[in-house]
Design a protein around this motif. Structure first.
Motif, PDB file in Angstrom:
ATOM      1  N   GLN A  26       0.828  -1.210   0.000  1.00  0.00           N
ATOM      2  CA  GLN A  26       0.000   0.000   0.000  1.00  0.00           C
ATOM      3  C   GLN A  26       0.860   1.257   0.000  1.00  0.00           C
ATOM      4  OE1 GLN A  26      -2.797  -0.244   3.241  1.00  0.00           O
ATOM      5  NE2 GLN A  26      -3.791  -2.057   2.403  1.00  0.00           N
ATOM      6  N   SER A  27       2.141   1.086  -0.345  1.00  0.00           N
ATOM      7  CA  SER A  27       3.105   2.186  -0.535  1.00  0.00           C
ATOM      8  C   SER A  27       3.504   2.896   0.760  1.00  0.00           C
ATOM      9  CB  SER A  27       2.571   3.213  -1.539  1.00  0.00           C
ATOM     10  OG  SER A  27       2.314   2.587  -2.771  1.00  0.00           O
ATOM     11  N   PHE A  28       3.452   2.198   1.880  1.00  0.00           N
ATOM     12  CA  PHE A  28       3.935   2.781   3.122  1.00  0.00           C
ATOM     13  C   PHE A  28       5.434   2.532   3.229  1.00  0.00           C
ATOM     14  CE2 PHE A  28      -0.570   2.152   4.312  1.00  0.00           C
ATOM     15  CZ  PHE A  28      -0.875   3.463   4.638  1.00  0.00           C
ATOM     16  N   ASP A  29       6.136   3.450   3.860  1.00  0.00           N
ATOM     17  CA  ASP A  29       7.577   3.363   4.040  1.00  0.00           C
ATOM     18  C   ASP A  29       7.931   2.188   4.951  1.00  0.00           C
ATOM     19  OD1 ASP A  29      10.312   4.380   3.903  1.00  0.00           O
ATOM     20  OD2 ASP A  29       9.986   4.974   6.002  1.00  0.00           O
ATOM     21  N   GLU A  30       9.005   1.470   4.620  1.00  0.00           N
ATOM     22  CA  GLU A  30       9.430   0.290   5.379  1.00  0.00           C
ATOM     23  C   GLU A  30       9.738   0.633   6.837  1.00  0.00           C
ATOM     24  OE1 GLU A  30      10.330  -3.488   6.409  1.00  0.00           O
ATOM     25  OE2 GLU A  30       9.650  -2.933   4.417  1.00  0.00           O
ATOM     26  N   GLY A  31      10.415   1.730   7.080  1.00  0.00           N
ATOM     27  CA  GLY A  31      10.767   2.116   8.450  1.00  0.00           C
ATOM     28  C   GLY A  31       9.544   2.426   9.293  1.00  0.00           C
ATOM     29  N   VAL A  32       8.624   3.157   8.721  1.00  0.00           N
ATOM     30  CA  VAL A  32       7.400   3.514   9.445  1.00  0.00           C
ATOM     31  C   VAL A  32       6.561   2.257   9.686  1.00  0.00           C
ATOM     32  CG1 VAL A  32       5.280   4.881   9.349  1.00  0.00           C
ATOM     33  CG2 VAL A  32       7.414   5.849   8.491  1.00  0.00           C
ATOM     34  N   ALA A  33       6.500   1.384   8.686  1.00  0.00           N
ATOM     35  CA  ALA A  33       5.751   0.130   8.846  1.00  0.00           C
ATOM     36  C   ALA A  33       6.351  -0.704   9.973  1.00  0.00           C
ATOM     37  CB  ALA A  33       5.757  -0.657   7.537  1.00  0.00           C
ATOM     38  N   GLY A  34       7.662  -0.755  10.044  1.00  0.00           N
ATOM     39  CA  GLY A  34       8.326  -1.495  11.112  1.00  0.00           C
ATOM     40  C   GLY A  34       8.011  -0.927  12.483  1.00  0.00           C
ATOM     41  N   ASP A  35       7.987   0.402  12.584  1.00  0.00           N
ATOM     42  CA  ASP A  35       7.655   1.040  13.865  1.00  0.00           C
ATOM     43  C   ASP A  35       6.220   0.738  14.296  1.00  0.00           C
ATOM     44  OD1 ASP A  35      10.185   2.107  13.895  1.00  0.00           O
ATOM     45  OD2 ASP A  35       9.559   4.094  13.168  1.00  0.00           O
ATOM     46  N   VAL A  36       5.297   0.810  13.338  1.00  0.00           N
ATOM     47  CA  VAL A  36       3.889   0.537  13.647  1.00  0.00           C
ATOM     48  C   VAL A  36       3.722  -0.923  14.057  1.00  0.00           C
ATOM     49  CG1 VAL A  36       1.589   0.335  12.616  1.00  0.00           C
ATOM     50  CG2 VAL A  36       2.952   2.380  12.219  1.00  0.00           C
ATOM     51  N   ILE A  37       4.378  -1.837  13.352  1.00  0.00           N
ATOM     52  CA  ILE A  37       4.286  -3.262  13.672  1.00  0.00           C
ATOM     53  C   ILE A  37       4.865  -3.532  15.056  1.00  0.00           C
ATOM     54  CG2 ILE A  37       5.253  -5.511  13.046  1.00  0.00           C
ATOM     55  CD1 ILE A  37       4.664  -4.714  10.117  1.00  0.00           C
ATOM     56  N   ALA A  38       5.995  -2.887  15.381  1.00  0.00           N
ATOM     57  CA  ALA A  38       6.594  -3.066  16.705  1.00  0.00           C
ATOM     58  C   ALA A  38       5.658  -2.572  17.799  1.00  0.00           C
ATOM     59  CB  ALA A  38       7.929  -2.335  16.773  1.00  0.00           C
ATOM     60  N   GLU A  39       5.001  -1.446  17.569  1.00  0.00           N
ATOM     61  CA  GLU A  39       4.070  -0.906  18.561  1.00  0.00           C
ATOM     62  C   GLU A  39       2.851  -1.817  18.729  1.00  0.00           C
ATOM     63  OE1 GLU A  39       1.067   2.864  19.136  1.00  0.00           O
ATOM     64  OE2 GLU A  39       2.879   3.169  17.923  1.00  0.00           O
TER      65      GLU A  39
END
Length: 144
Positions: A26-39
């Protein structure tokens, strides 16, 4: 981004790697996706162990065997240790195979090797281990 992840999780449970791939698509940034997944994982919303256990129980109930379920979980990006633990804590595979054999072929055990082979082929499609098939059909070449 977190809203998109929670929206996806509201529909069904996801493995961590699967959710990460979905967010990336869905074109989200890998770093931001990783942060959201970690949270989400820290809050217990996203849990690979729970996902694996639920997946094993659901698919075993639909007649799928441990080989097929393990292959599906690997494709979804789960680690081997988690897959093995989920399968070990899952249902009684021998009992499921025996019940499936009774439902499909009746209460009488197979009388001949031809019948045992036919029933074993039926179970092989379910991706059961050989010992599960032998338990269900009574096909043990050492005893026959």
């Amino acid at each position: 981004m977190q809203a998109a992840a929670v929206t996806l999780l509201a529909r069904r449970d996801f493995a961590t790697a699967e959710l990460r791939a979905r967010l990336r698509s869905q074109s989200f940034d890998e770093g931001v996706a990783g942060d959201v997944i970690a949270e989400l994982a820290a809050r217990g919303v996203l849990d690979d162990r729970r996902f694996a256990e639920n997946y094993v129980n659901w698919h075993a109930g639909r007649g799928q065997g441990p080989i097929r379920i393990a292959a599906d979980l690997r494709r979804r990006g789960l680690p081997e240790g988690l897959i093995d633990a989920a399968l070990a804590s899952g249902p009684d595979w021998h009992g499921l195979a025996r019940r499936a054999r009774t439902a499909k072929f009746g209460r009488q055990p197979p009388a001949s090797w031809a019948d045992k082979a036919r029933q074993a082929r039926f179970f092989a499609v379910s991706w059961l281990f050989v010992d599960h098939i032998r338990a269900a059909t009574g096909a043990d070449p050492d005893l026959d």
